[in-house]
Design a protein around this motif. Structure first.
Motif, mmCIF file in Angstrom:
data_model
loop_
_atom_site.group_PDB
_atom_site.id
_atom_site.type_symbol
_atom_site.label_atom_id
_atom_site.label_comp_id
_atom_site.label_asym_id
_atom_site.label_seq_id
_atom_site.Cartn_x
_atom_site.Cartn_y
_atom_site.Cartn_z
ATOM 1 N N LYS A 10 -2.355 -5.084 10.007
ATOM 2 C CA LYS A 10 -0.972 -4.714 9.639
ATOM 3 C C LYS A 10 -0.779 -5.034 8.163
ATOM 4 O O LYS A 10 -1.077 -6.146 7.703
ATOM 5 C CB LYS A 10 0.029 -5.502 10.501
ATOM 6 N N MET A 11 -0.283 -4.049 7.398
ATOM 7 C CA MET A 11 -0.098 -4.197 5.962
ATOM 8 C C MET A 11 1.241 -3.588 5.562
ATOM 9 O O MET A 11 1.869 -2.857 6.339
ATOM 10 C CB MET A 11 -1.231 -3.506 5.192
ATOM 11 N N ILE A 19 -0.170 0.374 9.935
ATOM 12 C CA ILE A 19 -1.285 -0.099 10.739
ATOM 13 C C ILE A 19 -2.524 0.562 10.161
ATOM 14 O O ILE A 19 -2.600 1.796 10.074
ATOM 15 C CB ILE A 19 -1.112 0.290 12.217
ATOM 16 N N VAL A 20 -3.486 -0.233 9.721
ATOM 17 C CA VAL A 20 -4.696 0.297 9.108
ATOM 18 C C VAL A 20 -5.858 0.127 10.075
ATOM 19 O O VAL A 20 -6.092 -0.968 10.603
ATOM 20 C CB VAL A 20 -5.006 -0.407 7.773
ATOM 21 N N GLN A 50 3.742 4.239 9.281
ATOM 22 C CA GLN A 50 2.600 5.140 9.342
ATOM 23 C C GLN A 50 1.354 4.389 9.805
ATOM 24 O O GLN A 50 1.279 3.168 9.713
ATOM 25 C CB GLN A 50 2.310 5.772 7.968
ATOM 26 N N ILE A 51 0.376 5.168 10.273
ATOM 27 C CA ILE A 51 -0.941 4.653 10.658
ATOM 28 C C ILE A 51 -1.954 5.244 9.688
ATOM 29 O O ILE A 51 -1.979 6.460 9.461
ATOM 30 C CB ILE A 51 -1.287 5.055 12.099
ATOM 31 N N PHE A 69 -1.097 9.187 9.765
ATOM 32 C CA PHE A 69 -0.285 9.670 10.886
ATOM 33 C C PHE A 69 1.078 8.994 10.819
ATOM 34 O O PHE A 69 1.174 7.763 10.691
ATOM 35 C CB PHE A 69 -0.963 9.352 12.223
ATOM 36 N N ASN A 70 2.140 9.783 10.896
ATOM 37 C CA ASN A 70 3.490 9.237 10.941
ATOM 38 C C ASN A 70 3.767 8.616 12.308
ATOM 39 O O ASN A 70 3.025 8.816 13.269
ATOM 40 C CB ASN A 70 4.520 10.329 10.653
ATOM 41 N N SER A 71 4.872 7.897 12.388
ATOM 42 C CA SER A 71 5.220 7.231 13.647
ATOM 43 C C SER A 71 5.514 8.218 14.766
ATOM 44 O O SER A 71 5.497 7.841 15.943
ATOM 45 C CB SER A 71 6.413 6.299 13.435
#
Length: 292
Positions: A10-11, A19-20, A50-51, A69-71
């Motif tokens: 998480k960043m 989320i990376v 975003q992911i 990827f958006n939420s």
């Protein structure tokens, strides 16, 4: 029911949180749209705007491929704050020793540099104004010139707004407001995002001019809603302000999550890239099981 267990980090960049996921050491190819939504959900998942996916590149001259990827589970082209977190992630994980990393995104290759002071500078590339490439369908809208820019009158339910339109690899509609804290972000943001003039939807920016080198900004992001910061939105707002004759580079952008510095010499140099500098912070690491 199928389940997938993932390692994640998480960043955040100026409060815009991510989320990376390392897609090099773990297989992400079978993750569904519903699972992306579950992962990003703030009550039932890890929670994020975003992911971000780190993958092997598919083009020469790039060290990594970067996907977003958006939420809402939809894949998008670009994310400026995420770019800064991306380079911090690959360096912290030992995936590269380079302080400057070339990264493949949807339409180009980005140059990302982690500076000695911990700030990260991203070469965001040149802004795009061609309507077809944004994409933007303005033929039915009223227009007026302002400086080197063309403003478009966008009709909404209870009002119309004058916007600048620019792409930073993703589309942005930027309007100037008197007080960003009183702007109709929640009311107008969804209408602008889904306006028929934008075939792939659009990010809606609300910019308050403090002085020629300083602005306040809120952004209603496509597929995520209002976020605490938007890197491409900051770049788009500064580009629009400079073209309208309201701003001069460099510009300090105050977002609700932190400050970004944007430099664009486009007034004198065609195809000049936008340079963005700001923070990138690791929050925590963990594992999660996704069930669908």
């Amino acid at each position: 029911m199928t389940s997938t267990r993932l390692r994640f980090t998480k960043m955040h960049g100026a409060g815009n949180d991510f989320i990376v996921l390392d897609g090099i050491s773990q297989d992400l190819s079978k993750i569904t749209k519903a699972q992306w939504q579950q992962l990003a959900h703030r009550q039932f998942g890890v929670g994020a705007d975003q992911i971000l996916l780190v993958e092997k590149p598919t083009v020469p001259n790039a060290e990594f491929r970067y996907r977003i990827f958006n939420s809402d589970g939809g894949e998008v082209e670009q994310c400026g704050n995420g770019s800064r977190c991306f380079v911090r992630f690959v360096r912290e994980k030992g995936l590269t020793k380079n302080s400057t990393v070339l990264v493949q995104v949807a339409h180009t290759i980005l140059s990302l540099t982690e500076n000695d002071d911990g700030q990260v500078t991203v070469n965001m590339g040149a802004p795009i104004f061609d309507a077809e490439k944004i994409p933007f369908a303005p033929s039915h809208l009223n227009t007026k010139p302002e400086g080197d820019d063309t403003l478009y009158e966008l009709p909404l339910l209870n009002r119309s707004v004058w916007i600048s339109v620019v792409s930073m690899g993703n589309p942005h509609a930027v309007q100037v407001v008197e007080d960003v804290n009183k702007a109709f972000v929640a009311e107008d943001g969804p209408q602008i995002e889904n306006h028929t003039s934008f075939p792939k939807r659009v990010n809606a920016g609300f910019m308050e001019i403090v002085n020629p080198h300083e602005i306040k900004l809120r952004v209603f992001e496509r597929g995520s809603g209002e976020t605490l910061a938007c890197g491409t939105g900051a770049c788009a707002a500064v580009v629009a302000g400079i073209r309208r004759g309201l701003l001069s580079s460099p510009v300090l952008v105050h977002t609700r999550g932190g400050d970004l510095s944007i430099d664009w010499q486009g007034q004198s140099q065609k195809e000049s890239p936008v340079m963005m500098t700001g923070p990138a912070q690791t929050v925590f690491e963990g594992e999660v099981t996704l069930d669908v």
